[in-house]
Design an enzyme around this catalytic site. Sequence first.
Site, PDB file in Angstrom:
ATOM      1  N   TYR A 127       0.758  -0.869  -0.289  1.00 22.64           N
ATOM      2  CA  TYR A 127      -0.088  -0.385  -0.329  1.00 22.64           C
ATOM      3  C   TYR A 127       0.590   1.034   0.031  1.00 22.64           C
ATOM      4  O   TYR A 127       0.343   2.468  -0.304  1.00 22.64           O
ATOM      5  CB  TYR A 127      -1.327  -0.192   1.405  1.00 22.64           C
ATOM      6  CG  TYR A 127      -2.029  -1.100   0.823  1.00 22.64           C
ATOM      7  CD1 TYR A 127      -2.209  -2.264   1.272  1.00 22.64           C
ATOM      8  CD2 TYR A 127      -3.124  -0.552   0.748  1.00 22.64           C
ATOM      9  CE1 TYR A 127      -3.202  -2.911   0.740  1.00 22.64           C
ATOM     10  CE2 TYR A 127      -4.482  -1.933   1.356  1.00 22.64           C
ATOM     11  CZ  TYR A 127      -4.380  -2.235   1.160  1.00 22.64           C
ATOM     12  OH  TYR A 127      -4.780  -3.112   1.184  1.00 22.64           O
ATOM     13  N   LYS A 174       4.299 -14.463   6.371  1.00 22.13           N
ATOM     14  CA  LYS A 174       4.311 -15.434   4.093  1.00 22.13           C
ATOM     15  C   LYS A 174       6.000 -15.408   4.323  1.00 22.13           C
ATOM     16  O   LYS A 174       7.173 -14.788   3.266  1.00 22.13           O
ATOM     17  CB  LYS A 174       3.685 -15.032   3.164  1.00 22.13           C
ATOM     18  CG  LYS A 174       4.035 -14.893   2.080  1.00 22.13           C
ATOM     19  CD  LYS A 174       3.000 -16.717   1.970  1.00 22.13           C
ATOM     20  CE  LYS A 174       3.370 -17.700   0.408  1.00 22.13           C
ATOM     21  NZ  LYS A 174       2.963 -19.314   0.439  1.00 22.13           N
ATOM     22  N   ASP A 207      -1.565 -18.094   4.284  1.00 15.22           N
ATOM     23  CA  ASP A 207      -2.037 -19.685   3.394  1.00 15.22           C
ATOM     24  C   ASP A 207      -2.542 -20.693   4.548  1.00 15.22           C
ATOM     25  O   ASP A 207      -4.057 -20.762   4.468  1.00 15.22           O
ATOM     26  CB  ASP A 207      -1.635 -19.995   2.539  1.00 15.22           C
ATOM     27  CG  ASP A 207       0.087 -20.006   2.025  1.00 15.22           C
ATOM     28  OD1 ASP A 207       0.420 -19.436   3.335  1.00 15.22           O
ATOM     29  OD2 ASP A 207       0.485 -20.790   1.940  1.00 15.22           O
ATOM     30  N   ASP A 231      -5.597  -6.548   5.174  1.00 13.99           N
ATOM     31  CA  ASP A 231      -6.680  -6.191   4.521  1.00 13.99           C
ATOM     32  C   ASP A 231      -7.800  -7.344   4.403  1.00 13.99           C
ATOM     33  O   ASP A 231      -9.418  -7.557   4.200  1.00 13.99           O
ATOM     34  CB  ASP A 231      -6.256  -5.890   2.987  1.00 13.99           C
ATOM     35  CG  ASP A 231      -7.834  -5.188   2.648  1.00 13.99           C
ATOM     36  OD1 ASP A 231      -8.959  -4.800   3.445  1.00 13.99           O
ATOM     37  OD2 ASP A 231      -7.818  -4.181   1.514  1.00 13.99           O
TER      38      ASP A 231
END
Length: 337
Positions: A127, A174, A207, A231
């Site tokens: 972002y 991640k 995930d 988000d």
Amino acid sequence: MANRRIGMISGDGIGPEISAEVRRILSAAGFDPEWVELEAGQPALDRGLPAMPEETIQAIRELGIALKGPTATPIGKGHVSANVALRKALDLFANVRPSITIPNLKGHFEDTKIDLIIVRENTEDLYAGIEFQPHKDIAQAIKVITRPGCKRIFKYAFEMVKAQGRKRITAVHKANIMKLTDGMFLEEFYLMANEYPDIIADDIIVDNCCMQLVTRPEQFDVLVTENLYGDIVSDLCAGLVGGLGLAPGANIGEHYAVFEAVHGSAPDIAGKGIANPTALLLSAVLLLRHIGEHEKATSISNAVLKVLGDGKIMTGDLGGTATTREYGDAVIAALAS
Ligand code: NAI
């Protein structure tokens, strides 16, 4: 009360309808500040201003606090998101999004007790808005993670866990793939965890987190994560507890706070008077708690729980037929009961 001044951005799409309803309910609950109307989104664009005009940002700097309805952002073109502009300008680095089961509300997880909070870093990551196209067939975006950015979001999240008497905080990342960016995020998380030995700190890959959330969501307490994962995961969590019409949020910085629902401007139902105002109302409840108006906050959230738990007067997103106004009337009636 009347001397308290609070910024009010009604926004666009369903924003004006739900903002008006929320103000009516707040007033019925005895909360009547001076609402300072501030422009953003489509009304600002229509006047040739940016989606988040400088005068709106400046007004919130002066007021310190605002309630914000949603503002649409065109996909793949057009103006910069009003939300991203606001969060950056006011350095609202922590986006706090609770997802809590509403007793007796029908849904896929009605028998599961979910009570979790997502703390999303709100200013960095993809972002940062650094995108470029070095070749007509290549587009690139830069993911920015900084050590000071990590430190302050973790400080905020651990302090929130402590203040609310929660037990566990889980970093969502991640880092197995993004070894430098998410690696730094994870490293700073555990450095901060050392300062809070009474809080259980662990981590999970994003995930796997999504899979765990849709199978055993009750296991989580507080999730702290980067901007983009936050988000996505917070919309997922909103779905677990009844959908976007119920999910509130708070954008907190060192000096300012802006409260807004997780959902967007819902153009598909805008102007029909059928939007669910609960998410914005519960965002206002977070605002009330932020300014120490705990009694009013509790009475409004109890009224919401009662109406939704009764299940008789609900908006279309929850399977009901009530209009925004009819639902608001039911909440106001429940305030008095
Ligand atoms: P959305 O959240 O506006 O809508 C997704 C779905 O949920 C739609 O079917 C909508 O009708 C429903 N929904 C959302 N809020 C609801 C409510 N209060 N009551 C009943 N149903 C509700 O997401 P979408 O369609 O992806 O985005 C629309 C616009 O909103 C986009 O321009 C997007 O950029 C913007 N947006 C703005 C946000 C903000 O201002 N904070 C946050 C998210 C999106």
